[in-house]
Design a protein around this motif. Structure first.
Motif, PDB file in Angstrom:
ATOM      1  N   LYS A 106     -30.665 -39.515 -67.074  1.00 16.52           N
ATOM      2  CA  LYS A 106     -30.263 -40.778 -67.524  1.00 16.52           C
ATOM      3  C   LYS A 106     -28.574 -40.662 -68.034  1.00 16.52           C
ATOM      4  O   LYS A 106     -27.926 -41.749 -68.056  1.00 16.52           O
ATOM      5  CB  LYS A 106     -31.059 -41.134 -68.835  1.00 16.52           C
ATOM      6  N   PHE A 107     -28.066 -39.517 -68.361  1.00 13.22           N
ATOM      7  CA  PHE A 107     -26.803 -39.464 -68.761  1.00 13.22           C
ATOM      8  C   PHE A 107     -25.788 -39.096 -67.588  1.00 13.22           C
ATOM      9  O   PHE A 107     -24.513 -38.888 -67.690  1.00 13.22           O
ATOM     10  CB  PHE A 107     -26.565 -38.381 -70.039  1.00 13.22           C
ATOM     11  N   LYS A 108     -26.571 -39.273 -66.268  1.00 10.17           N
ATOM     12  CA  LYS A 108     -25.460 -39.063 -65.182  1.00 10.17           C
ATOM     13  C   LYS A 108     -24.549 -40.193 -64.967  1.00 10.17           C
ATOM     14  O   LYS A 108     -23.680 -40.076 -64.373  1.00 10.17           O
ATOM     15  CB  LYS A 108     -26.232 -38.550 -63.893  1.00 10.17           C
ATOM     16  N   ILE A 109     -25.413 -41.407 -65.514  1.00  5.14           N
ATOM     17  CA  ILE A 109     -24.358 -42.794 -65.268  1.00  5.14           C
ATOM     18  C   ILE A 109     -24.060 -42.781 -67.090  1.00  5.14           C
ATOM     19  O   ILE A 109     -24.812 -42.228 -67.723  1.00  5.14           O
ATOM     20  CB  ILE A 109     -25.288 -43.937 -64.679  1.00  5.14           C
ATOM     21  N   LYS A 110     -23.287 -43.883 -67.256  1.00  9.14           N
ATOM     22  CA  LYS A 110     -22.883 -44.159 -68.423  1.00  9.14           C
ATOM     23  C   LYS A 110     -23.984 -44.509 -69.189  1.00  9.14           C
ATOM     24  O   LYS A 110     -24.789 -45.328 -68.781  1.00  9.14           O
ATOM     25  CB  LYS A 110     -21.893 -45.273 -68.607  1.00  9.14           C
ATOM     26  N   ASN A 111     -24.385 -44.110 -70.547  1.00  9.99           N
ATOM     27  CA  ASN A 111     -25.683 -44.682 -71.362  1.00  9.99           C
ATOM     28  C   ASN A 111     -25.036 -44.583 -72.768  1.00  9.99           C
ATOM     29  O   ASN A 111     -24.971 -43.594 -73.127  1.00  9.99           O
ATOM     30  CB  ASN A 111     -26.737 -43.685 -70.945  1.00  9.99           C
ATOM     31  N   THR A 112     -25.291 -45.867 -73.537  1.00 10.33           N
ATOM     32  CA  THR A 112     -24.997 -45.651 -74.997  1.00 10.33           C
ATOM     33  C   THR A 112     -26.324 -46.444 -75.551  1.00 10.33           C
ATOM     34  O   THR A 112     -26.263 -47.091 -76.536  1.00 10.33           O
ATOM     35  CB  THR A 112     -23.677 -46.583 -75.254  1.00 10.33           C
ATOM     36  N   THR A 113     -27.230 -46.529 -74.856  1.00 12.69           N
ATOM     37  CA  THR A 113     -28.538 -46.957 -75.596  1.00 12.69           C
ATOM     38  C   THR A 113     -29.168 -45.800 -76.289  1.00 12.69           C
ATOM     39  O   THR A 113     -29.586 -44.703 -75.595  1.00 12.69           O
ATOM     40  CB  THR A 113     -29.741 -47.339 -74.390  1.00 12.69           C
ATOM     41  N   GLY A 114     -29.119 -46.019 -77.623  1.00 12.17           N
ATOM     42  CA  GLY A 114     -29.940 -45.010 -78.421  1.00 12.17           C
ATOM     43  C   GLY A 114     -28.855 -44.012 -78.718  1.00 12.17           C
ATOM     44  O   GLY A 114     -27.682 -44.114 -78.472  1.00 12.17           O
ATOM     45  N   TYR A 115     -29.331 -42.999 -79.206  1.00  9.45           N
ATOM     46  CA  TYR A 115     -28.498 -41.841 -79.426  1.00  9.45           C
ATOM     47  C   TYR A 115     -28.303 -40.781 -78.555  1.00  9.45           C
ATOM     48  O   TYR A 115     -28.711 -40.834 -77.333  1.00  9.45           O
ATOM     49  CB  TYR A 115     -29.383 -40.639 -80.698  1.00  9.45           C
ATOM     50  N   GLY A 161     -21.520 -41.772 -80.481  1.00 14.76           N
ATOM     51  CA  GLY A 161     -22.501 -42.956 -80.071  1.00 14.76           C
ATOM     52  C   GLY A 161     -23.450 -43.239 -81.234  1.00 14.76           C
ATOM     53  O   GLY A 161     -24.494 -43.818 -80.911  1.00 14.76           O
ATOM     54  N   SER A 162     -23.261 -42.594 -82.493  1.00 13.17           N
ATOM     55  CA  SER A 162     -24.432 -42.970 -83.411  1.00 13.17           C
ATOM     56  C   SER A 162     -24.106 -44.124 -83.875  1.00 13.17           C
ATOM     57  O   SER A 162     -25.024 -44.617 -85.141  1.00 13.17           O
ATOM     58  CB  SER A 162     -24.233 -41.672 -84.352  1.00 13.17           C
ATOM     59  N   GLU A 163     -22.981 -44.724 -83.858  1.00 13.47           N
ATOM     60  CA  GLU A 163     -22.739 -46.208 -84.444  1.00 13.47           C
ATOM     61  C   GLU A 163     -22.916 -46.504 -85.989  1.00 13.47           C
ATOM     62  O   GLU A 163     -23.508 -47.145 -86.502  1.00 13.47           O
ATOM     63  CB  GLU A 163     -23.796 -46.976 -83.674  1.00 13.47           C
ATOM     64  N   GLY A 164     -22.501 -45.463 -86.528  1.00 12.81           N
ATOM     65  CA  GLY A 164     -22.377 -45.333 -88.101  1.00 12.81           C
ATOM     66  C   GLY A 164     -23.650 -45.260 -88.527  1.00 12.81           C
ATOM     67  O   GLY A 164     -23.905 -45.726 -89.782  1.00 12.81           O
ATOM     68  N   ARG A 211     -36.783 -39.699 -85.162  1.00 11.59           N
ATOM     69  CA  ARG A 211     -36.582 -38.470 -85.993  1.00 11.59           C
ATOM     70  C   ARG A 211     -35.079 -38.003 -86.223  1.00 11.59           C
ATOM     71  O   ARG A 211     -34.836 -37.564 -87.114  1.00 11.59           O
ATOM     72  CB  ARG A 211     -37.251 -37.077 -85.389  1.00 11.59           C
ATOM     73  N   ILE A 212     -34.357 -38.333 -85.515  1.00  9.14           N
ATOM     74  CA  ILE A 212     -32.804 -37.916 -85.657  1.00  9.14           C
ATOM     75  C   ILE A 212     -32.181 -38.821 -86.775  1.00  9.14           C
ATOM     76  O   ILE A 212     -31.675 -38.452 -87.641  1.00  9.14           O
ATOM     77  CB  ILE A 212     -31.875 -38.342 -84.455  1.00  9.14           C
ATOM     78  N   LYS A 213     -32.506 -40.057 -86.634  1.00  8.88           N
ATOM     79  CA  LYS A 213     -32.247 -41.013 -87.655  1.00  8.88           C
ATOM     80  C   LYS A 213     -32.842 -40.560 -89.277  1.00  8.88           C
ATOM     81  O   LYS A 213     -32.260 -40.531 -90.181  1.00  8.88           O
ATOM     82  CB  LYS A 213     -32.823 -42.446 -87.380  1.00  8.88           C
ATOM     83  N   ASN A 214     -33.908 -40.119 -89.121  1.00  9.29           N
ATOM     84  CA  ASN A 214     -34.679 -39.694 -90.302  1.00  9.29           C
ATOM     85  C   ASN A 214     -34.028 -38.299 -90.955  1.00  9.29           C
ATOM     86  O   ASN A 214     -33.843 -38.264 -92.161  1.00  9.29           O
ATOM     87  CB  ASN A 214     -36.085 -39.367 -90.146  1.00  9.29           C
ATOM     88  N   ILE A 215     -33.438 -37.475 -90.070  1.00  7.62           N
ATOM     89  CA  ILE A 215     -33.198 -36.137 -90.533  1.00  7.62           C
ATOM     90  C   ILE A 215     -31.605 -36.713 -91.187  1.00  7.62           C
ATOM     91  O   ILE A 215     -31.467 -35.838 -92.483  1.00  7.62           O
ATOM     92  CB  ILE A 215     -32.756 -35.271 -89.230  1.00  7.62           C
ATOM     93  N   PHE A 216     -30.879 -37.427 -90.802  1.00  5.30           N
ATOM     94  CA  PHE A 216     -29.660 -37.723 -91.408  1.00  5.30           C
ATOM     95  C   PHE A 216     -29.564 -38.667 -92.280  1.00  5.30           C
ATOM     96  O   PHE A 216     -28.697 -38.543 -93.087  1.00  5.30           O
ATOM     97  CB  PHE A 216     -28.748 -38.062 -90.126  1.00  5.30           C
ATOM     98  N   ASP A 217     -30.722 -39.437 -92.420  1.00  6.34           N
ATOM     99  CA  ASP A 217     -30.684 -40.810 -93.010  1.00  6.34           C
ATOM    100  C   ASP A 217     -32.046 -40.935 -93.473  1.00  6.34           C
ATOM    101  O   ASP A 217     -32.764 -42.252 -93.191  1.00  6.34           O
ATOM    102  CB  ASP A 217     -30.010 -41.938 -92.434  1.00  6.34           C
ATOM    103  N   PRO A 218     -32.749 -39.986 -94.576  1.00  5.48           N
ATOM    104  CA  PRO A 218     -34.171 -40.188 -94.590  1.00  5.48           C
ATOM    105  C   PRO A 218     -34.649 -41.436 -95.325  1.00  5.48           C
ATOM    106  O   PRO A 218     -35.668 -42.105 -95.266  1.00  5.48           O
ATOM    107  CB  PRO A 218     -34.502 -38.900 -95.571  1.00  5.48           C
ATOM    108  N   ILE A 233     -27.880 -45.627 -94.252  1.00  5.36           N
ATOM    109  CA  ILE A 233     -26.664 -46.012 -93.641  1.00  5.36           C
ATOM    110  C   ILE A 233     -26.812 -46.739 -92.182  1.00  5.36           C
ATOM    111  O   ILE A 233     -27.617 -46.415 -91.310  1.00  5.36           O
ATOM    112  CB  ILE A 233     -26.561 -44.410 -93.169  1.00  5.36           C
ATOM    113  N   ASN A 234     -26.143 -47.714 -92.480  1.00  7.80           N
ATOM    114  CA  ASN A 234     -26.401 -48.977 -91.046  1.00  7.80           C
ATOM    115  C   ASN A 234     -27.765 -49.000 -90.770  1.00  7.80           C
ATOM    116  O   ASN A 234     -28.177 -49.076 -89.550  1.00  7.80           O
ATOM    117  CB  ASN A 234     -25.309 -48.554 -89.953  1.00  7.80           C
ATOM    118  N   PRO A 235     -28.708 -49.476 -91.482  1.00 10.14           N
ATOM    119  CA  PRO A 235     -30.147 -49.617 -91.050  1.00 10.14           C
ATOM    120  C   PRO A 235     -30.267 -50.790 -90.198  1.00 10.14           C
ATOM    121  O   PRO A 235     -29.140 -51.742 -89.790  1.00 10.14           O
ATOM    122  CB  PRO A 235     -30.871 -50.053 -92.489  1.00 10.14           C
TER     123      PRO A 235
END
Ligand SMILES: Cc1cc2nc3c(=O)[nH]c(=O)nc-3n(C[C@H](O)[C@H](O)[C@H](O)COP(=O)(O)OP(=O)(O)OC[C@H]3O[C@@H](n4cnc5c(N)ncnc54)[C@H](O)[C@@H]3O)c2cc1C
Ligand code: SF4
Length: 701
Positions: free
Chosen positions: A219-228, A249-252, A501-508, A512-514
């Protein structure tokens, strides 16, 4: 009135942050709350943060009070990721430091630096930063990195993800990680063992799941900013490298970015381009596939409608008007520091696509006029649709990507989709080499039928992009509220679970920009739509893109051109609807100073505006309308008695100067302040710099 917790936050922060930079009045919260997207949320508080210490304090205090924060750079985002109805932290003024490192191989930049400005620091060395969004003249480093923004030339090889060397971030609890500082990294590893462990668990989980691993790689062989950017978890083993790249690409939504170090890129001196016409989209897309292995800097696709939009340009060749409906153009660019090599590159490109018939012969040009026209044809597409749209509608720019072999079929199916939902003004263009297509169309959100039409388009678009072609729903503009409901559709349950889970790790606590990027509401993209009421003919075509802001002399002191228009629109809306007289009165209370008196009316903003809006001209009209009858009469009298008025002024200034010489500066200042006070400000204050009245100019000789 602020809710108690917000009032408390304001009170606490006012102790350490200048309270003039903590904005709560309706005019400023609306003005700063607006970005380039078609969503509208109005923050309760806007904080103009000037340094990292302030941001840490804001983050810590907001956490204690369980208040959500959204970070903002230039607000040129298109997908609704830079807005909030809670607290907006604007990190622009005061975030302009940069440092060239390792003999210019790297550049460290703070988040409030405009992308094009960063390039001016590098230009004397023949270098630039990798990311090159079309909005680079307005958007800032914070937003460029947080959106993983890219453009015509950087592709997937030179975007922020690929060119980031280091990052400094502030986490949800105020912890700082500076990946360029070994001590900071050591401390982080020691104090954040749980966070590191969770990141490593995710990494290992993905690496042990072959299907997921391959899905991410593909999926990242082409441009992709959907999700993390979950490619970080397959591309890197080291947890700090993973964190660094996850921020792109974490959009704050994961942390605040205090600075970023990029590896710099060579900016070739010599450039040439050619607008090559093909008989069909299929031929153009097949040529693009062949060009992938040619020495090209950019390959931009323009469909027939795109070409139609520039065919009346004075510099457009006559045959543009006679092109068949099926025609499609590729704008191919090549660059080099050596002119001979540039010529060789042109030959190589010609050779590469010789098997595909073109509609006309083509040449590469470096002639400034032709070169400029070719790029104008490409870059003028957004203004064309923006300028032609009906008042009251929004311009929507969507941003999808397809695997290159399927690009032709995807283009045709996309065009059918627009026809089906009667988006007749839609134009299709994009960075073909990356399979990245933008389509621009105008959209009315003022009635339910139109919102429904948009909803159907988006649902079918998701099926087309994901199910038919395994593409990206967002290639470079970021997920935002616009695509958050579709992240799971694009990625599937397993990858989506990892993102949660990534969101939860950094912003339990999800503060932060919910609701941006991860949003459980399947209709989030249809909520909080921005009203676009008619206000005045000069500004009605404004797209709220923000391109004018860096060119405005009062931006930061009071309002930018975009913000002036936003306020004028809101006043028109409130006057028309009568639905909130108090809000109207509150906004009107501050409008004279904010919108009118501090506008230089120099028209500089029109130079940067894609639809050529001169907000200065609008402010002059506003000024005239706001004057009361006696002011208008006084103005008219002065205008028609200029000689007498200047004579009185000359005499007045001479008298003042005479009294100054008589009394001296100290007494004169005291007297002047006294008169100013007892006249309730009607008599202006005297200052020592005030000039003496000049002699009358003799116009007879
Ligand atoms: C006409 C037009 C053309 C465009 N063309 C392109 C294009 O070609 N390619 C492209 O990729 N994009 C394009 N965009 C979209 C947009 O300009 C870019 O994505 C840009 O990088 C956003 O930057 P910004 O400074 O405006 O960020 P903002 O809009 O202010 O913020 C963007 C995101 O970054 C976060 N953020 C900002 N600062 C920080 C920080 N310090 N720490 C943490 N998070 C932060 C915000 O919370 C938000 O989620 C275009 C926009 C417009 C209006
Ligand atoms: S005035 Fe022009 S440049 Fe400024 S926000 Fe509006 S459309 Fe964009």
């Amino acid at each position: 009135m602020l809710a108690p917790s917000y009032q408390k936050l304001k009170d606490i922060l006012s102790v350490t942050i200048d309270s003039k930079r903590i904005l709560t009045n309706p005019l400023q919260t609306l003005a700063y709350g607006t970005d380039a997207s078609f969503y509208r949320l109005i923050p309760k508080i806007v904080i103009l943060a000037h340094n990292e210490a302030e941001v840490i304090e804001i983050i810590k205090q907001a956490k204690k009070l369980d208040i959500a924060l959204t970070f903002r750079a230039a607000g040129t985002s298109l997908s609704g990721q830079a807005i909030t109805d809670s607290v907006l932290v604007v990190a622009t003024h005061g975030w302009k430091n940069f440092e060239l490192l390792e003999e210019n191989k790297k550049i460290k930049l703070e988040p409030g630096i405009v992308g094009a400005r960063a390039n001016t620091f590098l230009a004397p060395h023949g270098l630039k930063i990798g990311p090159d969004p079309a909005s680079i003249g307005a958007c800032m480093i914070g937003g460029i990195v947080a959106n993983n923004a890219s453009g015509m030339c950087c592709g997937t090889a030179q975007n922020s993800y690929q060119t980031i060397a280091d990052i400094r971030i502030v986490l949800h609890d105020g912890t700082v990680l500076d990946t360029a500082d070994a001590k900071s990294v050591d401390a982080f590893k020691k104090n954040q063992t749980d966070l590191i462990q969770e990141i490593e668990n995710l990494r290992d989980q993905i690496k042990s799941d072959e299907t997921l691993y391959n899905q991410i790689k593909n999926k990242f062989k082409i441009k992709n900013t959907t999700g993390y950017s979950i490619n970080a978890l397959v591309d890197y083993q080291d947890s700090i490298e993973i964190i660094k790249h996850l921020m792109v690409g974490s959009e704050g939504t994961l942390a605040f970015i205090s600075n970023v170090t990029f590896k710099t890129i060579i900016d070739e001196k010599h450039k040439s381009c050619s607008l090559i016409f093909f008989n069909t989209i299929k031929d153009a897309c097949n040529a693009t596939i062949l060009l992938k292995s040619a020495p090209v800097a950019a390959v931009e696709l323009l469909d027939r409608e795109s070409i139609r939009s520039v065919e009346n340009d004075d510099d457009a060749p006559a045959y543009f008007k006679t092109l068949p409906e099926s025609a499609c153009a590729l704008l191919v660019e090549c660059r080099d520091n050596d002119v001979t090599v540039l010529k060789e590159k042109q030959d190589a490109i010609r050779l590469q696509i010789q098997s595909i018939p073109t509609y006309t012969n083509y040449e590469f040009t470096s002639n400034p006029k032709q070169y400029y026209f070719n790029w104008k044809a490409r870059k003028g597409l957004l203004p064309t649709v923006g300028g032609l749209r009906k008042n009251g509608t929004t311009v929507i720019i969507e941003d999808v990507a397809f695997p290159l072999p399927q690009l032709a079929d995807a283009c045709l199916e996309l065009k059918d989709l627009f026809k089906k939902y009667e988006y007749h003004d839609a134009v299709l263009f994009g960075h073909a080499l990356e399979g990245n297509l933008h389509f621009v169309f105008s959209q009315d959100f003022s009635n339910q039928a139109e919102v429904d039409r948009y909803e159907k388009l988006m649902s079918e678009l998701a099926v087309l992009v994901v199910d038919r072609f395994n593409g990206s729903l967002k290639a470079e503009h970021g997920t935002g509220r616009n695509m958050a409901p579709f992240v799971e559709k694009e990625w599937g349950a397993t990858a989506y679970e990892i993102m949660k889970r990534i969101k939860n790790i950094f912003d339990p606590n999800n503060k932060i920009n919910p609701d941006v990027l991860i949003n459980p509401d399947p209709k989030a993209h249809l909520k909080n739509l921005k009203p676009m009421p008619e206000s005045h003919a000069i500004v009605d075509k404004c797209m709220e893109c923000g391109f004018c802001e860096p060119h405005c002399v009062s931006e930061g002191l009071t309002l930018s051109p975009r913000q002036r228009i936003v306020i004028a629109r809101e006043i028109s809306r409130l006057e028309e609807s009568h639905d909130n007289p108090q809000r109207l009165a509150d906004i009107r209370k501050d409008v004279t100073y904010q919108l009118d008196e501090t506008c230089a009316t120099d028209g500089l903003c029109a130079l940067a505006c894609p639809v050529h809006i001169d907000t200065g001209k609008f402010v002059k009209t506003w000024r005239a309308n706001e004057l009361n009858d006696s002011n208008k009469k006084a103005g008219a009298f002065i205008g028609s008695h200029m000689a007498e008025t200047t004579a009185v002024m000359r005499t007045g200034l001479k008298m003042v100067s005479f009294f100054h010489s008589l009394f001296g500066t100290k007494i004169m200042t005291t007297l002047s302040n006294g008169f100013h006070f007892i006249s309730f400000g009607k008599v202006p204050k005297w200052i020592p710099e005030m000039p003496k009245g000049a002699n009358k100019i003799n116009t007879k000789n």
